[in-house]
Design an enzyme around this catalytic site. Structure first.
Site, mmCIF file in Angstrom:
data_model
loop_
_atom_site.group_PDB
_atom_site.id
_atom_site.type_symbol
_atom_site.label_atom_id
_atom_site.label_comp_id
_atom_site.label_asym_id
_atom_site.label_seq_id
_atom_site.Cartn_x
_atom_site.Cartn_y
_atom_site.Cartn_z
ATOM 1 N N CYS A 40 0.803 -1.231 0.000
ATOM 2 C CA CYS A 40 0.000 0.000 0.000
ATOM 3 C C CYS A 40 0.833 1.277 0.000
ATOM 4 O O CYS A 40 0.267 2.375 -0.052
ATOM 5 C CB CYS A 40 -0.941 0.000 1.196
ATOM 6 S SG CYS A 40 -1.981 -1.470 1.285
ATOM 7 N N HIS B 44 -3.768 8.003 5.762
ATOM 8 C CA HIS B 44 -3.834 6.674 5.143
ATOM 9 C C HIS B 44 -5.256 6.152 5.304
ATOM 10 O O HIS B 44 -5.845 5.653 4.354
ATOM 11 C CB HIS B 44 -2.811 5.755 5.798
ATOM 12 C CG HIS B 44 -2.706 4.410 5.157
ATOM 13 N ND1 HIS B 44 -2.377 4.246 3.836
ATOM 14 C CD2 HIS B 44 -2.907 3.152 5.661
ATOM 15 C CE1 HIS B 44 -2.373 2.949 3.540
ATOM 16 N NE2 HIS B 44 -2.685 2.275 4.629
ATOM 17 N N GLU C 136 -2.493 5.405 13.353
ATOM 18 C CA GLU C 136 -2.173 6.646 12.644
ATOM 19 C C GLU C 136 -2.444 7.858 13.528
ATOM 20 O O GLU C 136 -1.680 8.824 13.524
ATOM 21 C CB GLU C 136 -2.970 6.740 11.352
ATOM 22 C CG GLU C 136 -2.586 7.923 10.487
ATOM 23 C CD GLU C 136 -3.122 7.842 9.072
ATOM 24 O OE1 GLU C 136 -2.681 8.648 8.229
ATOM 25 O OE2 GLU C 136 -3.982 6.973 8.798
ATOM 26 N N LYS D 288 -10.256 7.460 1.045
ATOM 27 C CA LYS D 288 -10.578 6.055 0.770
ATOM 28 C C LYS D 288 -12.045 5.766 1.065
ATOM 29 O O LYS D 288 -12.603 4.795 0.550
ATOM 30 C CB LYS D 288 -9.683 5.124 1.596
ATOM 31 C CG LYS D 288 -8.233 5.042 1.132
ATOM 32 C CD LYS D 288 -7.478 3.983 1.934
ATOM 33 C CE LYS D 288 -6.026 3.846 1.478
ATOM 34 N NZ LYS D 288 -5.185 4.949 1.970
ATOM 35 N N HIS E 137 -9.821 1.536 -1.375
ATOM 36 C CA HIS E 137 -8.378 1.373 -1.200
ATOM 37 C C HIS E 137 -7.768 0.815 -2.474
ATOM 38 O O HIS E 137 -7.990 -0.348 -2.823
ATOM 39 C CB HIS E 137 -8.117 0.433 -0.018
ATOM 40 C CG HIS E 137 -6.714 0.476 0.494
ATOM 41 N ND1 HIS E 137 -5.668 1.014 -0.229
ATOM 42 C CD2 HIS E 137 -6.169 0.039 1.661
ATOM 43 C CE1 HIS E 137 -4.541 0.901 0.470
ATOM 44 N NE2 HIS E 137 -4.832 0.318 1.617
ATOM 45 N N PHE F 279 1.408 -3.146 4.554
ATOM 46 C CA PHE F 279 1.749 -4.429 5.154
ATOM 47 C C PHE F 279 3.260 -4.632 5.045
ATOM 48 O O PHE F 279 3.895 -4.211 4.076
ATOM 49 C CB PHE F 279 1.037 -5.563 4.422
ATOM 50 C CG PHE F 279 -0.380 -5.816 4.877
ATOM 51 C CD1 PHE F 279 -0.982 -5.054 5.867
ATOM 52 C CD2 PHE F 279 -1.135 -6.832 4.298
ATOM 53 C CE1 PHE F 279 -2.278 -5.299 6.282
ATOM 54 C CE2 PHE F 279 -2.437 -7.085 4.707
ATOM 55 C CZ PHE F 279 -3.010 -6.319 5.696
#
Length: 410
Positions: A168, A300, A311, A332, A337, A396
Site C-alpha cells: 500500500c 492513510h 495513525e 478512501k 483502497h 503491510f
C-alpha cells in the site's frame, strides 16, 4: 538540490475518469462504493457479495479514443489504469511532445500486485479448463513493469523507467524516488504515481480470508469502523525541477517539499505508530513544518480498527497535541483502497484541496472514537486555510512513507 514542482495531475477511479471528476465527487460527498458479487466464474467458488469501488465500464474505449488507436486490449487493467492518468497529467503539464520527454525524464510507478486479472484468467484456463497452453501475452501483461513500459513507449520516454512494489506504500515510494532523482539532477522531470486492479475474484477472496474487508462500507476513524473496501484505478503526477518548469512557463500546481520513509521491522500486518512517526517526522523536518499549524492531513485512513488508531497516535507523536487541531481527510471512504495506487490518488485530491481551500469530507462517519481524537472533516466539505499537505501511506510489512507538499502559492 533542485526544488521539485508539480506541473501535472491525472486520475481514474470509481469516482470518475479524470482528476476533475474525482475531485468534484469527493468534495460533494459522492461515493464510488457499491455492493458487488464476485467470483461468478463456473470454475470459481462464486457467491461472495461485498462493497467495492470499481471503475465504470467504458474506460477502455475512451482510452483508445484519446490515443487515436487501440491501446487498451493489449494491457492488463492495472496498466490501463496508469496509462489514462499519465496522458491526462502530461497534457496538463504541457510536456506531451516536449523534447524533455526523452533521456531527461523518468517514469516510476508503484503497484502492489500487478496484473492479477491476467494471472487469474491464465490460471483458470490452465487449472480450471485443463488447457495445456497459456495465452502468449500472459507474461508481458502480468509483469509489474508493464505499466511503466506502456507509458514509456506511448510517449517515447527513454530515461530511467521502472516500477516499485511495496504493497500500500508503492505509489508513495515511487513519488519519493522520482523526487530524489530530480533533486540531485539525474533527470529534469518524472512521471510518478501508481495504479492497481485487485478487484478480481481470487484477490477478493484472499483479502476476505485475512478479515481485512468491511462487509458494509469504509468508515475511516469512525467508532464502528470494521475494515477497508477495495478500490481500483490509478493516479499520476508530473514532477519537474523547479527552474526547468519556470523557464518554460509551466503552471505550477504545488511543490513536493519533504518526504520520509521507514520500516517498522515489527509485524507483517500489524502497524507500528513508532515506525509511522519516523516517516512523518522525516518529511516534516525536511519541509521545515514540525511546528506549522497550517497542515492538511490526508490520512492513510483505511477504516480498519488498528490502522486508524495507530495513525492517530503517530500523528500526535510527531506534532504533539497540536495534531488534534489539524484538519484530517480520508478519501478512501469515497474511492476505496487502491492498494499500490492509493497514495498517488489521495495526494492528487489533497493538492486540489489546497488549491481550492476546501477539504472533502470523510464519508460514512457515524460516531466519534476516543482513540481517534482528531479534527476530522466529516459531514460536508470544509473551508480550510491550509498551505501544506501531509500524505501518509502505510503498508503491510511495516513499510511507511510520508510526503509533504506545499500549495502553489506557499
Amino acid at each position: 538540490m533542485n526544488r521539485i514542482a508539480v506541473t501535472g495531475l491525472g486520475a481514474i477511479s470509481a469516482l470518475g475518469a479524470s482528476l476533475e471528476d474525482n475531485w468534484q465527487a469527493a468534495v460533494a460527498g459522492q461515493s464510488g462504493i457499491a455492493r458487488c458479487i464476485m467470483g461468478d466464474s463456473e470454475y470459481g467458488p462464486g457467491g461472495l457479495e461485498l462493497p467495492m469501488a470499481r471503475v465504470a465500464d467504458g474506460y477502455e474505449a475512451a482510452l483508445d479514443a484519446k490515443f487515436g488507436r487501440p491501446v487498451a486490449a493489449g494491457l492488463d487493467p492495472f496498466a490501463r489504469f496508469i496509462l489514462a492518468p499519465a496522458l491526462e497529467a502530461l497534457e496538463q503539464s504541457g510536456l506531451r511532445g516536449h523534447e524533455v520527454l526523452n533521456e531527461r525524464t523518468a517514469v516510476i510507478f508503484g503497484h502492489g500486485l500487478g496484473g492479477l486479472a491476467t494471472l487469474e484468467a491464465g490460471y483458470e484456463r490452465f487449472f480450471g479448463m485443463k488447457s495445456a497452453r497459456m495465452h502468449p501475452s500472459t507474461v508481458p501483461r502480468v509483469m509489474l513493469s508493464a505499466g511503466v513500459s506502456a507509458v514509456a513507449m506511448a510517449f517515447e520516454i527513454r530515461g530511467p523507467v521502472f516500477a516499485t512494489s511495496s504493497a500500500c506504500a508503492s505509489s508513495a515510494h515511487a513519488i519519493a524516488q522520482g523526487a530524489a532523482m530530480i533533486a540531485i539532477g539525474q533527470v529534469d522531470c518524472a512521471l510518478v504515481g501508481g495504479s492497481e486492479a485487485v478487484s478480481t475474484a481470487g484477490s477478493v477472496r484472499a483479502w476476505e480470508a485475512i478479515k481485512a474487508m468491511s462487509p458494509v462500507t469504509c468508515r475511516p476513524f469512525s467508532a464502528d469502523r470494521d475494515g477497508m473496501v477495495l478500490g481500483e484505478g490509478g493516479a499520476v503526477m508530473v514532477l519537474e525541477a523547479w527552474d526547468h518548469a519556470t523557464a518554460r512557463g509551466a503552471t505550477i500546481l504545488g511543490e513536493l517539499v519533504g518526504w520520509g520513509m521507514s520500516s517498522d521491522a515489527f509485524h507483517i500486518t500489524q502497524p507500528s505508530p513508532e515506525g509511522q512517526a519516523r516517516a512523518m517526522r522525516q518529511a516534516a523536518t525536511q519541509a521545515g513544518a514540525l511546528n506549522r499549524d497550517d497542515i492538511l492531513i490526508s490520512a492513510h485512513g483505511t477504516g480498519t480498527p488498528l490502522n486508524d488508531a495507530a495513525e492517530t497516535q503517530s500523528l500526535v507523536d510527531v506534532f504533539g497535541e497540536a495534531a488534534r487541531k489539524l484538519p484530517v481527510i480520508a478519501t478512501k471512504s469515497a474511492h476505496g483502497h487502491l492498494i499500490g495506487g492509493s497514495a498517488a490518488l489521495q495526494a492528487a485530491i489533497g493538492l486540489r484541496a489546497l488549491a481550492e481551500g476546501l477539504a472533502p469530507p470523510i464519508q460514512n462517519f457515524t460516531a466519534r472514537d476516543p482513540a481517534c481524537d482528531l479534527d476530522l472533516v466529516v459531514g460536508e466539505a470544509r473551508k480550510i486555510g491550509s498551505k501544506l499537505l501531509l500524505q501518509n501511506a502505510f503498508a503491510f510489512g511495516g513499510l511507511n512513507v510520508a510526503l509533504m507538499f506545499a500549495g502553489a502559492e506557499d
